[in-house]
Design a protein around this motif. Structure first.
Motif, PDB file in Angstrom:
ATOM      1  N   MET A   1      13.231 106.239  50.595  1.00 50.90           N
ATOM      2  CA  MET A   1      13.214 105.943  52.030  1.00 50.90           C
ATOM      3  C   MET A   1      14.568 106.311  52.620  1.00 50.90           C
ATOM      4  O   MET A   1      15.581 105.705  52.280  1.00 50.90           O
ATOM      5  CB  MET A   1      12.923 104.446  52.211  1.00 50.90           C
ATOM      6  CG  MET A   1      12.675 103.993  53.614  1.00 50.90           C
ATOM      7  SD  MET A   1      11.078 104.509  54.234  1.00 50.90           S
ATOM      8  CE  MET A   1      11.610 105.476  55.629  1.00 50.90           C
ATOM      9  N   ILE A   2      14.598 107.304  53.495  1.00 52.26           N
ATOM     10  CA  ILE A   2      15.830 107.810  54.091  1.00 52.26           C
ATOM     11  C   ILE A   2      15.940 107.320  55.532  1.00 52.26           C
ATOM     12  O   ILE A   2      15.005 107.479  56.317  1.00 52.26           O
ATOM     13  CB  ILE A   2      15.856 109.359  54.059  1.00 52.26           C
ATOM     14  CG1 ILE A   2      15.666 109.866  52.634  1.00 52.26           C
ATOM     15  CG2 ILE A   2      17.146 109.891  54.672  1.00 52.26           C
ATOM     16  CD1 ILE A   2      15.380 111.360  52.552  1.00 52.26           C
TER      17      ILE A   2
ATOM     18  N   SER B   1      18.137 105.325  51.095  1.00 51.72           N
ATOM     19  CA  SER B   1      19.350 106.053  51.450  1.00 51.72           C
ATOM     20  C   SER B   1      19.556 105.768  52.924  1.00 51.72           C
ATOM     21  O   SER B   1      18.709 106.134  53.751  1.00 51.72           O
ATOM     22  CB  SER B   1      19.185 107.556  51.232  1.00 51.72           C
ATOM     23  OG  SER B   1      19.057 107.855  49.866  1.00 51.72           O
ATOM     24  N   HIS B   2      20.653 105.092  53.229  1.00 56.31           N
ATOM     25  CA  HIS B   2      20.851 104.655  54.604  1.00 56.31           C
ATOM     26  C   HIS B   2      22.255 105.028  55.058  1.00 56.31           C
ATOM     27  O   HIS B   2      23.221 104.837  54.327  1.00 56.31           O
ATOM     28  CB  HIS B   2      20.641 103.138  54.689  1.00 56.31           C
ATOM     29  CG  HIS B   2      20.184 102.664  56.017  1.00 56.31           C
ATOM     30  ND1 HIS B   2      18.919 102.904  56.506  1.00 56.31           N
ATOM     31  CD2 HIS B   2      20.824 101.962  56.977  1.00 56.31           C
ATOM     32  CE1 HIS B   2      18.804 102.359  57.704  1.00 56.31           C
ATOM     33  NE2 HIS B   2      19.942 101.789  58.018  1.00 56.31           N
ATOM     34  N   ALA B   3      22.370 105.552  56.268  1.00 48.18           N
ATOM     35  CA  ALA B   3      23.659 105.998  56.807  1.00 48.18           C
ATOM     36  C   ALA B   3      24.554 104.806  57.122  1.00 48.18           C
ATOM     37  O   ALA B   3      24.094 103.810  57.686  1.00 48.18           O
ATOM     38  CB  ALA B   3      23.444 106.826  58.069  1.00 48.18           C
ATOM     39  N   TYR B   4      25.812 104.934  56.742  1.00 49.41           N
ATOM     40  CA  TYR B   4      26.773 103.883  57.074  1.00 49.41           C
ATOM     41  C   TYR B   4      26.820 103.663  58.579  1.00 49.41           C
ATOM     42  O   TYR B   4      26.939 102.531  59.046  1.00 49.41           O
ATOM     43  CB  TYR B   4      28.167 104.232  56.553  1.00 49.41           C
ATOM     44  CG  TYR B   4      28.248 104.242  55.049  1.00 49.41           C
ATOM     45  CD1 TYR B   4      28.009 103.091  54.302  1.00 49.41           C
ATOM     46  CD2 TYR B   4      28.566 105.402  54.363  1.00 49.41           C
ATOM     47  CE1 TYR B   4      28.085 103.092  52.925  1.00 49.41           C
ATOM     48  CE2 TYR B   4      28.647 105.418  52.979  1.00 49.41           C
ATOM     49  CZ  TYR B   4      28.396 104.265  52.259  1.00 49.41           C
ATOM     50  OH  TYR B   4      28.463 104.276  50.891  1.00 49.41           O
TER      51      TYR B   4
ATOM     52  N   ALA C   1      21.811 114.615  58.083  1.00 46.86           N
ATOM     53  CA  ALA C   1      22.255 115.980  57.789  1.00 46.86           C
ATOM     54  C   ALA C   1      23.351 115.989  56.730  1.00 46.86           C
ATOM     55  O   ALA C   1      23.373 116.861  55.852  1.00 46.86           O
ATOM     56  CB  ALA C   1      22.738 116.668  59.065  1.00 46.86           C
ATOM     57  N   ALA C   2      24.230 115.004  56.766  1.00 49.97           N
ATOM     58  CA  ALA C   2      25.311 114.937  55.780  1.00 49.97           C
ATOM     59  C   ALA C   2      24.765 114.712  54.371  1.00 49.97           C
ATOM     60  O   ALA C   2      25.397 115.096  53.391  1.00 49.97           O
ATOM     61  CB  ALA C   2      26.291 113.818  56.144  1.00 49.97           C
ATOM     62  N   LEU C   3      23.601 114.114  54.272  1.00 48.64           N
ATOM     63  CA  LEU C   3      22.968 113.860  52.978  1.00 48.64           C
ATOM     64  C   LEU C   3      22.155 115.057  52.505  1.00 48.64           C
ATOM     65  O   LEU C   3      22.195 115.433  51.339  1.00 48.64           O
ATOM     66  CB  LEU C   3      22.055 112.640  53.090  1.00 48.64           C
ATOM     67  CG  LEU C   3      21.242 112.244  51.865  1.00 48.64           C
ATOM     68  CD1 LEU C   3      22.162 111.736  50.764  1.00 48.64           C
ATOM     69  CD2 LEU C   3      20.213 111.191  52.228  1.00 48.64           C
ATOM     70  N   LEU C   4      21.418 115.667  53.419  1.00 52.64           N
ATOM     71  CA  LEU C   4      20.415 116.662  53.059  1.00 52.64           C
ATOM     72  C   LEU C   4      20.816 118.104  53.292  1.00 52.64           C
ATOM     73  O   LEU C   4      20.043 119.018  52.983  1.00 52.64           O
ATOM     74  CB  LEU C   4      19.129 116.380  53.850  1.00 52.64           C
ATOM     75  CG  LEU C   4      18.537 114.985  53.668  1.00 52.64           C
ATOM     76  CD1 LEU C   4      17.399 114.755  54.651  1.00 52.64           C
ATOM     77  CD2 LEU C   4      18.087 114.779  52.238  1.00 52.64           C
ATOM     78  N   ASP C   5      22.005 118.335  53.821  1.00 48.43           N
ATOM     79  CA  ASP C   5      22.412 119.697  54.171  1.00 48.43           C
ATOM     80  C   ASP C   5      23.851 119.913  53.734  1.00 48.43           C
ATOM     81  O   ASP C   5      24.590 118.970  53.479  1.00 48.43           O
ATOM     82  CB  ASP C   5      22.271 119.901  55.687  1.00 48.43           C
ATOM     83  CG  ASP C   5      22.270 121.366  56.091  1.00 48.43           C
ATOM     84  OD1 ASP C   5      22.106 122.228  55.219  1.00 48.43           O
ATOM     85  OD2 ASP C   5      22.437 121.634  57.290  1.00 48.43           O
TER      86      ASP C   5
ATOM     87  N   ARG D   1      22.961 116.376  45.386  1.00 48.21           N
ATOM     88  CA  ARG D   1      22.792 115.010  45.903  1.00 48.21           C
ATOM     89  C   ARG D   1      21.318 114.612  45.921  1.00 48.21           C
ATOM     90  O   ARG D   1      20.943 113.517  45.498  1.00 48.21           O
ATOM     91  CB  ARG D   1      23.368 114.885  47.323  1.00 48.21           C
ATOM     92  CG  ARG D   1      24.869 114.765  47.392  1.00 48.21           C
ATOM     93  CD  ARG D   1      25.330 114.397  48.794  1.00 48.21           C
ATOM     94  NE  ARG D   1      24.930 115.345  49.826  1.00 48.21           N
ATOM     95  CZ  ARG D   1      25.592 116.470  50.123  1.00 48.21           C
ATOM     96  NH1 ARG D   1      26.692 116.783  49.457  1.00 48.21           N
ATOM     97  NH2 ARG D   1      25.174 117.257  51.089  1.00 48.21           N
ATOM     98  N   VAL D   2      20.487 115.520  46.401  1.00 52.92           N
ATOM     99  CA  VAL D   2      19.055 115.239  46.487  1.00 52.92           C
ATOM    100  C   VAL D   2      18.472 115.045  45.090  1.00 52.92           C
ATOM    101  O   VAL D   2      17.727 114.095  44.846  1.00 52.92           O
ATOM    102  CB  VAL D   2      18.312 116.356  47.260  1.00 52.92           C
ATOM    103  CG1 VAL D   2      16.801 116.233  47.100  1.00 52.92           C
ATOM    104  CG2 VAL D   2      18.704 116.325  48.735  1.00 52.92           C
ATOM    105  N   LEU D   3      18.825 115.926  44.156  1.00 57.09           N
ATOM    106  CA  LEU D   3      18.333 115.791  42.786  1.00 57.09           C
ATOM    107  C   LEU D   3      18.747 114.449  42.190  1.00 57.09           C
ATOM    108  O   LEU D   3      17.931 113.743  41.579  1.00 57.09           O
ATOM    109  CB  LEU D   3      18.842 116.938  41.910  1.00 57.09           C
ATOM    110  CG  LEU D   3      18.450 116.863  40.431  1.00 57.09           C
ATOM    111  CD1 LEU D   3      16.935 116.873  40.264  1.00 57.09           C
ATOM    112  CD2 LEU D   3      19.104 117.995  39.655  1.00 57.09           C
ATOM    113  N   ASP D   4      20.002 114.067  42.392  1.00 55.51           N
ATOM    114  CA  ASP D   4      20.489 112.796  41.869  1.00 55.51           C
ATOM    115  C   ASP D   4      19.710 111.620  42.462  1.00 55.51           C
ATOM    116  O   ASP D   4      19.312 110.704  41.742  1.00 55.51           O
ATOM    117  CB  ASP D   4      21.984 112.646  42.154  1.00 55.51           C
ATOM    118  CG  ASP D   4      22.525 111.305  41.680  1.00 55.51           C
ATOM    119  OD1 ASP D   4      22.412 111.015  40.469  1.00 55.51           O
ATOM    120  OD2 ASP D   4      23.043 110.543  42.523  1.00 55.51           O
ATOM    121  N   LEU D   5      19.463 111.643  43.760  1.00 52.75           N
ATOM    122  CA  LEU D   5      18.743 110.542  44.406  1.00 52.75           C
ATOM    123  C   LEU D   5      17.272 110.487  43.984  1.00 52.75           C
ATOM    124  O   LEU D   5      16.712 109.408  43.804  1.00 52.75           O
ATOM    125  CB  LEU D   5      18.890 110.627  45.919  1.00 52.75           C
ATOM    126  CG  LEU D   5      20.317 110.308  46.403  1.00 52.75           C
ATOM    127  CD1 LEU D   5      20.518 110.773  47.837  1.00 52.75           C
ATOM    128  CD2 LEU D   5      20.631 108.835  46.260  1.00 52.75           C
TER     129      LEU D   5
END
Length: 148
Positions: free
Chosen positions: A49-50, A70-73, A102-106, A113-117
């Motif tokens: 859940m992003i 995954s939640h933005a600060y 965008a900072a997470l997925l791009d 990062r995506v693979l790790d999550l």
């Protein structure tokens, strides 16, 4: 049942995914897909859940699902943090940036990062469920601290 729910349920039947990735208001969709009234067709796998909006909707039917938030600060973590004790196999991983993720997925390193999550999310499938607690909701969760 709305047309969108029907489409999502048909896609679940066709593809039988091991992982659902939902973003923003996707918590509402995940809640609908985990409704016990669906019987054997109800989704029971892992959820990533992003940037969840209204993540409390997951408390309706998804209490025992493995969920990685995954939640933005910048969105504020307390709204998700207060829910974690009510979910038996959920964790929160904060990320820099805003709701758009965008900072997470791009950008550089996004694939890693995506693979790790995704791997962390799938690992939750094997985690022993913890006892859940019902938290007392607060009207003040998610509000910025008062500055005098």
């Amino acid at each position: 049942m709305c047309i969108r729910d029907s489409l999502h349920k048909a896609l679940l039947r066709e593809f039988q995914p091991d992982l659902l990735v939902a973003m923003s208001s996707g918590a509402t969709v995940v809640s609908a897909l985990t409704d016990p009234e669906l019987g054997l067709e109800r989704y029971s796998g892992a959820v990533w859940m992003i940037s969840a909006i209204k993540p409390n909707r997951l408390l309706r039917h998804a209490v025992h699902l493995p969920i990685l938030f995954s939640h933005a600060y910048e969105d504020g973590l307390p709204i998700v943090e207060q829910m974690l004790p009510e979910l038996s196999r959920a964790v929160l991983v904060g990320f820099d940036g805003d709701h758009g993720a965008a900072a997470l997925l791009d950008g550089p390193g996004a694939a890693a990062r995506v693979l790790d999550l995704v791997q962390q999310t799938m690992a939750l499938c094997h985690a022993a469920p913890r006892a859940v607690q019902v938290a007392t909701p607060s009207l003040f969760v998610g509000l910025p601290p008062r500055v005098d």
